[in-house]
Design an enzyme around this catalytic site. Sequence first.
Site, PDB file in Angstrom:
ATOM      1  N   GLY A  12       0.776  -1.230   0.000  1.00  0.00           N
ATOM      2  CA  GLY A  12       0.000   0.000   0.000  1.00  0.00           C
ATOM      3  C   GLY A  12       0.807   1.280   0.000  1.00  0.00           C
ATOM      4  CB  SER A  13       4.301   2.209  -0.834  1.00  0.00           C
ATOM      5  OG  SER A  13       4.456   1.827  -2.186  1.00  0.00           O
ATOM      6  CG  LEU A  89      -8.994  -5.497 -13.522  1.00  0.00           C
ATOM      7  CD1 LEU A  89      -9.234  -4.030 -13.863  1.00  0.00           C
ATOM      8  CD2 LEU A  89      -9.594  -5.832 -12.161  1.00  0.00           C
ATOM      9  CG  ASN A 103      -2.160  -0.542 -13.501  1.00  0.00           C
ATOM     10  OD1 ASN A 103      -2.139  -0.843 -12.314  1.00  0.00           O
ATOM     11  ND2 ASN A 103      -1.274  -1.041 -14.367  1.00  0.00           N
ATOM     12  CG  HIS A 105       3.590  -1.422 -15.768  1.00  0.00           C
ATOM     13  ND1 HIS A 105       3.355  -2.684 -15.270  1.00  0.00           N
ATOM     14  CD2 HIS A 105       4.640  -1.534 -16.614  1.00  0.00           C
ATOM     15  CE1 HIS A 105       4.223  -3.524 -15.809  1.00  0.00           C
ATOM     16  NE2 HIS A 105       5.012  -2.855 -16.621  1.00  0.00           N
ATOM     17  CD  GLU A 145      -4.012  -7.320 -26.131  1.00  0.00           C
ATOM     18  OE1 GLU A 145      -2.774  -7.388 -26.046  1.00  0.00           O
ATOM     19  OE2 GLU A 145      -4.620  -7.214 -27.204  1.00  0.00           O
ATOM     20  CD  GLN A 175      11.245   8.379 -11.645  1.00  0.00           C
ATOM     21  OE1 GLN A 175      11.080   7.285 -12.170  1.00  0.00           O
ATOM     22  NE2 GLN A 175      11.866   9.364 -12.241  1.00  0.00           N
ATOM     23  CD  GLU A 176       5.633   2.662  -8.940  1.00  0.00           C
ATOM     24  OE1 GLU A 176       4.653   2.331  -8.240  1.00  0.00           O
ATOM     25  OE2 GLU A 176       6.491   1.838  -9.312  1.00  0.00           O
TER      26      GLU A 176
END
Length: 218
Positions: A12-13, A89, A103, A105, A145, A175-176
């Site tokens: 959960g960061s 999903l 999302n 990635h 996909e 960075q995320e």
Amino acid sequence: MDRVIVLISGRGSNLRSLITAAKNYKIVEVISNNTNAPGLQIADTAGIETTAFERNDAPSLIAHKKAIYQKVKEISPDLIVLAGFMQILEKDFVEQFVGKIVNIHPSLLPQFRGLDTHRRALDLYCQSNGTQSRHGCTVHYVHNEVDTGPIIAQSALKIQPGDTEVTLAQRVLSQEHQLFPWVVNEIADENICYTNAKVKIFDKTRRRGASQGFNVHG
């Protein structure tokens, strides 16, 4: 404010950064496919409702997924945010919420779709004698996909000679934590939109992103 659901599977960061940086959205529920996900405690501490679905309580994987999807449908959020949700999903769910699922990635998509992105980036770096050194993270709308769908924004870095999978993962994760909440805030403020299967971004938003070092697409 946009009502947001965050789906998690682990620590959960990114969820923590989404909670801390929320300006134009409210996280109304955190849902996990893992009852032991540490991120659930982060949500509880922040006073956010949580629901976790135990895989062993369901007769099959598809039944487990359908229970999660039904919960999402009941809440009917404005946006569904996948923050380390390690489950593919189903097509009908994505189609029902297309343009409302984002999302993050850990690579510069379309490079390194799937898992082990940091190892693969380091392998390419070594094979190219250091000439292929760009790596980073991507936020994108979700299509059917895996790790596809229109790219919204990316944050890049250069692989350093002493990097390992661990150090590279740590730098990309940092960075995320900056990129993901920025994108979700901009979507909630209607500065980033999904239109006709493409990303529409206003010039002012692109400039704001660039000032923070982000490569804003659309």
